[in-house]
Design a protein around this motif. Structure first.
Motif, PDB file in Angstrom:
ATOM      1  N   ALA A  20       0.847  -1.198   0.000  1.00 48.36           N
ATOM      2  CA  ALA A  20       0.000   0.000   0.000  1.00 48.36           C
ATOM      3  C   ALA A  20       0.880   1.246   0.000  1.00 48.36           C
ATOM      4  O   ALA A  20       0.614   2.227  -0.698  1.00 48.36           O
ATOM      5  CB  ALA A  20      -0.917  -0.011   1.220  1.00 48.36           C
ATOM      6  N   HIS A  21       1.951   1.197   0.758  1.00 45.94           N
ATOM      7  CA  HIS A  21       2.871   2.337   0.858  1.00 45.94           C
ATOM      8  C   HIS A  21       3.468   2.701  -0.496  1.00 45.94           C
ATOM      9  O   HIS A  21       3.671   3.878  -0.797  1.00 45.94           O
ATOM     10  CB  HIS A  21       3.982   1.990   1.853  1.00 45.94           C
ATOM     11  CG  HIS A  21       5.032   3.039   1.986  1.00 45.94           C
ATOM     12  ND1 HIS A  21       4.844   4.193   2.724  1.00 45.94           N
ATOM     13  CD2 HIS A  21       6.278   3.121   1.480  1.00 45.94           C
ATOM     14  CE1 HIS A  21       5.938   4.936   2.662  1.00 45.94           C
ATOM     15  NE2 HIS A  21       6.820   4.311   1.916  1.00 45.94           N
TER      16      HIS A  21
ATOM     17  N   CYS B 138       0.976   4.785  -2.418  1.00 44.41           N
ATOM     18  CA  CYS B 138       0.235   5.784  -1.641  1.00 44.41           C
ATOM     19  C   CYS B 138       0.613   7.200  -2.087  1.00 44.41           C
ATOM     20  O   CYS B 138       1.797   7.528  -2.174  1.00 44.41           O
ATOM     21  CB  CYS B 138       0.538   5.618  -0.160  1.00 44.41           C
ATOM     22  SG  CYS B 138      -0.276   6.865   0.867  1.00 44.41           S
TER      23      CYS B 138
ATOM     24  N   ARG C  84       0.619   9.705  -0.357  1.00 46.00           N
ATOM     25  CA  ARG C  84       1.301  10.410   0.743  1.00 46.00           C
ATOM     26  C   ARG C  84       2.752   9.947   0.917  1.00 46.00           C
ATOM     27  O   ARG C  84       3.435  10.391   1.839  1.00 46.00           O
ATOM     28  CB  ARG C  84       0.523  10.204   2.049  1.00 46.00           C
ATOM     29  CG  ARG C  84      -0.860  10.816   1.981  1.00 46.00           C
ATOM     30  CD  ARG C  84      -1.614  10.761   3.297  1.00 46.00           C
ATOM     31  NE  ARG C  84      -2.953  11.268   3.085  1.00 46.00           N
ATOM     32  CZ  ARG C  84      -3.577  12.158   3.852  1.00 46.00           C
ATOM     33  NH1 ARG C  84      -2.997  12.606   4.940  1.00 46.00           N
ATOM     34  NH2 ARG C  84      -4.787  12.588   3.548  1.00 46.00           N
ATOM     35  N   ALA C  85       3.207   9.020   0.056  1.00 47.39           N
ATOM     36  CA  ALA C  85       4.564   8.476   0.226  1.00 47.39           C
ATOM     37  C   ALA C  85       5.631   9.555   0.087  1.00 47.39           C
ATOM     38  O   ALA C  85       6.711   9.459   0.684  1.00 47.39           O
ATOM     39  CB  ALA C  85       4.804   7.347  -0.768  1.00 47.39           C
TER      40      ALA C  85
ATOM     41  N   TYR D  88       6.156  10.926   3.395  1.00 49.30           N
ATOM     42  CA  TYR D  88       6.924   9.983   4.220  1.00 49.30           C
ATOM     43  C   TYR D  88       8.416  10.163   3.977  1.00 49.30           C
ATOM     44  O   TYR D  88       9.200  10.326   4.902  1.00 49.30           O
ATOM     45  CB  TYR D  88       6.490   8.545   3.893  1.00 49.30           C
ATOM     46  CG  TYR D  88       7.256   7.479   4.651  1.00 49.30           C
ATOM     47  CD1 TYR D  88       6.772   6.985   5.864  1.00 49.30           C
ATOM     48  CD2 TYR D  88       8.454   6.971   4.159  1.00 49.30           C
ATOM     49  CE1 TYR D  88       7.474   6.013   6.561  1.00 49.30           C
ATOM     50  CE2 TYR D  88       9.161   6.010   4.853  1.00 49.30           C
ATOM     51  CZ  TYR D  88       8.665   5.528   6.049  1.00 49.30           C
ATOM     52  OH  TYR D  88       9.373   4.575   6.739  1.00 49.30           O
TER      53      TYR D  88
ATOM     54  N   CYS E 248       1.838  12.198   5.837  1.00 48.19           N
ATOM     55  CA  CYS E 248       1.822  10.739   6.010  1.00 48.19           C
ATOM     56  C   CYS E 248       1.278  10.386   7.399  1.00 48.19           C
ATOM     57  O   CYS E 248       1.660  10.997   8.400  1.00 48.19           O
ATOM     58  CB  CYS E 248       3.259  10.214   5.850  1.00 48.19           C
ATOM     59  SG  CYS E 248       3.487   8.539   6.453  1.00 48.19           S
ATOM     60  N   VAL E 249       0.378   9.385   7.463  1.00 43.79           N
ATOM     61  CA  VAL E 249      -0.282   9.058   8.731  1.00 43.79           C
ATOM     62  C   VAL E 249       0.343   7.835   9.414  1.00 43.79           C
ATOM     63  O   VAL E 249      -0.303   7.178  10.229  1.00 43.79           O
ATOM     64  CB  VAL E 249      -1.808   8.857   8.543  1.00 43.79           C
ATOM     65  CG1 VAL E 249      -2.478  10.173   8.217  1.00 43.79           C
ATOM     66  CG2 VAL E 249      -2.121   7.817   7.471  1.00 43.79           C
ATOM     67  N   VAL E 250       1.605   7.555   9.115  1.00 49.02           N
ATOM     68  CA  VAL E 250       2.229   6.380   9.741  1.00 49.02           C
ATOM     69  C   VAL E 250       2.276   6.521  11.265  1.00 49.02           C
ATOM     70  O   VAL E 250       2.094   5.540  11.997  1.00 49.02           O
ATOM     71  CB  VAL E 250       3.639   6.117   9.151  1.00 49.02           C
ATOM     72  CG1 VAL E 250       4.642   7.166   9.587  1.00 49.02           C
ATOM     73  CG2 VAL E 250       4.129   4.730   9.512  1.00 49.02           C
TER      74      VAL E 250
ATOM     75  N   CYS F 261      -0.712   3.898  10.588  1.00 48.36           N
ATOM     76  CA  CYS F 261      -0.815   3.331   9.233  1.00 48.36           C
ATOM     77  C   CYS F 261       0.104   2.106   9.067  1.00 48.36           C
ATOM     78  O   CYS F 261       1.293   2.163   9.363  1.00 48.36           O
ATOM     79  CB  CYS F 261      -0.455   4.386   8.194  1.00 48.36           C
ATOM     80  SG  CYS F 261      -0.677   3.779   6.514  1.00 48.36           S
TER      81      CYS F 261
ATOM     82  N   GLY G 238       0.552   0.644   6.086  1.00 54.11           N
ATOM     83  CA  GLY G 238       0.792   0.523   4.646  1.00 54.11           C
ATOM     84  C   GLY G 238       2.171  -0.001   4.295  1.00 54.11           C
ATOM     85  O   GLY G 238       2.375  -0.536   3.214  1.00 54.11           O
ATOM     86  N   LEU G 239       3.119   0.135   5.226  1.00 57.12           N
ATOM     87  CA  LEU G 239       4.478  -0.346   4.966  1.00 57.12           C
ATOM     88  C   LEU G 239       4.584  -1.865   5.034  1.00 57.12           C
ATOM     89  O   LEU G 239       5.580  -2.441   4.601  1.00 57.12           O
ATOM     90  CB  LEU G 239       5.438   0.269   5.996  1.00 57.12           C
ATOM     91  CG  LEU G 239       5.755   1.762   5.796  1.00 57.12           C
ATOM     92  CD1 LEU G 239       6.112   2.410   7.108  1.00 57.12           C
ATOM     93  CD2 LEU G 239       6.890   1.904   4.800  1.00 57.12           C
TER      94      LEU G 239
ATOM     95  N   PRO H 252      -5.375   5.390   3.159  1.00 53.20           N
ATOM     96  CA  PRO H 252      -4.453   6.483   3.482  1.00 53.20           C
ATOM     97  C   PRO H 252      -4.522   7.653   2.510  1.00 53.20           C
ATOM     98  O   PRO H 252      -4.107   8.756   2.851  1.00 53.20           O
ATOM     99  CB  PRO H 252      -3.064   5.821   3.454  1.00 53.20           C
ATOM    100  CG  PRO H 252      -3.227   4.509   2.821  1.00 53.20           C
ATOM    101  CD  PRO H 252      -4.669   4.130   2.873  1.00 53.20           C
TER     102      PRO H 252
HETATM  103  S1  SF4 Z   1       2.968   5.017   5.798  1.00 57.32           S
HETATM  104 FE1  SF4 Z   1       0.796   4.968   5.160  1.00 57.32          FE
HETATM  105  S2  SF4 Z   1       0.136   7.114   4.863  1.00 57.32           S
HETATM  106 FE2  SF4 Z   1       2.389   7.066   5.003  1.00 57.32          FE
HETATM  107  S3  SF4 Z   1       3.009   7.015   2.877  1.00 57.32           S
HETATM  108 FE3  SF4 Z   1       2.980   4.863   3.594  1.00 57.32          FE
HETATM  109  S4  SF4 Z   1       0.902   4.093   3.120  1.00 57.32           S
HETATM  110 FE4  SF4 Z   1       0.858   6.346   2.907  1.00 57.32          FE
END
Ligand code: SF4
Ligand code: SF4
Length: 316
Positions: A209-210, A213, A215-216, A219, A233-235, A239, A241-242, A261
């Motif tokens: 997903a990351h 994304c 929003r990467a 990040y 980024c909402v990590v 999140c 996504g990683l 995300p």
């Molecule tokens: S950690 Fe989540 S919100 Fe941040 S870039 Fe990766 S997938 Fe997107």
């Protein structure tokens, strides 16, 4: 006119969310598939679906009994919802799909008999694939997914393993695209979609997903949201996504819009076999190592900015 293919859609321990999501499919849309707009995937008959079929009661049970006798060959068996361990139910049962003359038919009965005849078996949603929410600790009903129930080495009458389309729910397009690809394969018009180690089609679940994304960029630049509603980024808000393979942030949800995300909702890892347990819960806790990673990224970015501004200062 292409040969007809039937779909038998069973529902076990689930919330019907996958079905609702299926009705939101757009590329291709469910209505287009069922009305035959696309020739190669036309002539598909949804002969059994507990939420949308017309027959009910014993007439509905007759459809499944006819399927056992071969009336609907070739058919694709689709499961939504988890499968309980009926042996742990004592004198009762955990999950029934129909009754006739006072006799209860469990979901397990139909899965075991129809999986012997189906051309392809497809599990849709987190519950049907790997157990999902009913399988979460402490799992009082012994819930598990179709992959575990039939086994990794199980093969359909066409020699295909269980195909898993996870998600809670999966986007409608993931289901119509995967089922469409399988129908093309059954008709010999395309090759069988390549699956990953958890039997997910790679054309959908081949990337984190990351990695797709929007929003990467934040990040990698070290811009992290501290509260919900920020654009970064909402990590840090949990999140996952990683560590989750999922096309949602890049491919969107309906008509390519949405995708967890993308709009600031932390990924919960709903496409992964361990969901909803660790390492995906607690849902709002960042994945292991993220706090340290955030600090390292911020220090590196800070160092680069510092060096850049020193250089700019020197040029003036
Ligand atoms: S950690 Fe989540 S919100 Fe941040 S870039 Fe990766 S997938 Fe997107
Ligand atoms: S982005 Fe995460 S929570 Fe959203 S569908 Fe994909 S795996 Fe599930």
């Amino acid at each position: 006119m292409v040969e007809p293919i039937n779909i038998i859609w069973l529902e076990g321990q689930g919330c019907t969310g996958c079905t609702i999501s299926l009705t939101n499919s757009s590329m291709p849309a469910l209505a287009d598939v069922l009305t035959g707009v696309i020739d190669a995937v036309s002539n598909i008959n949804l002969v059994f679906h507990p939420a949308v079929m017309t027959p009910w009661g014993e007439k509905a049970v007759e459809v499944l009994k006819d399927a056992e006798k071969g009336k609907y060959d070739p058919f694709v068996l689709v499961l939504e919802g988890a499968i309980p361990d009926e042996e742990s139910a004592g004198e009762g049962f955990w999950c029934m799909v129909g009754e006739e003359n006072g006799e209860i038919y469990t979901l397990n009965h139909w899965i075991d008999s129809l999986s012997e005849k189906c051309a392809v078996a497809v599990a849709v949603g987190a519950c049907a694939t790997y157990g999902g929410v009913p399988h979460g600790k402490p799992n009082p009903t012994g819930a598990h997914g179709l992959l575990e129930h039939l086994g990794k080495d199980w093969k359909s009458s066409l020699g295909l393993p269980v195909v898993c389309i996870p998600g809670c729910p999966p986007a409608g397009d993931w289901m119509t695209q995967s089922l469409g690809a399988l129908v093309l394969a059954v008709r010999g018009l395309a090759s069988i979609p390549e699956l990953d180690e958890h039997n997910r089609p790679k054309f959908l679940f081949g990337r984190l997903a990351h990695d797709n994304c929007p929003r990467a960029g934040y990040y990698s630049e070290g811009h992290f949201a501290e509260t919900f509603g920020e654009e970064h980024c909402v990590v840090g808000l949990g999140c996952k996504g990683l560590i989750s393979y999922c096309p949602a942030p890049g491919g969107g949800w309906i008509n390519r819009v949405g995708g967890c995300p993308t709009f600031g909702a932390p990924c919960l890892g709903c496409t992964e076999p361990e969901f909803p347990d660790e390492p995906f819960s607690p849902f709002l806790k960042p994945p292991e190592g993220v706090v340290m990673t955030k600090t390292i990224i911020k220090r590196i970015i800070g160092g680069i900015y510092q060096a850049y501004s020193l250089q700019k200062g020197g040029e003036r």
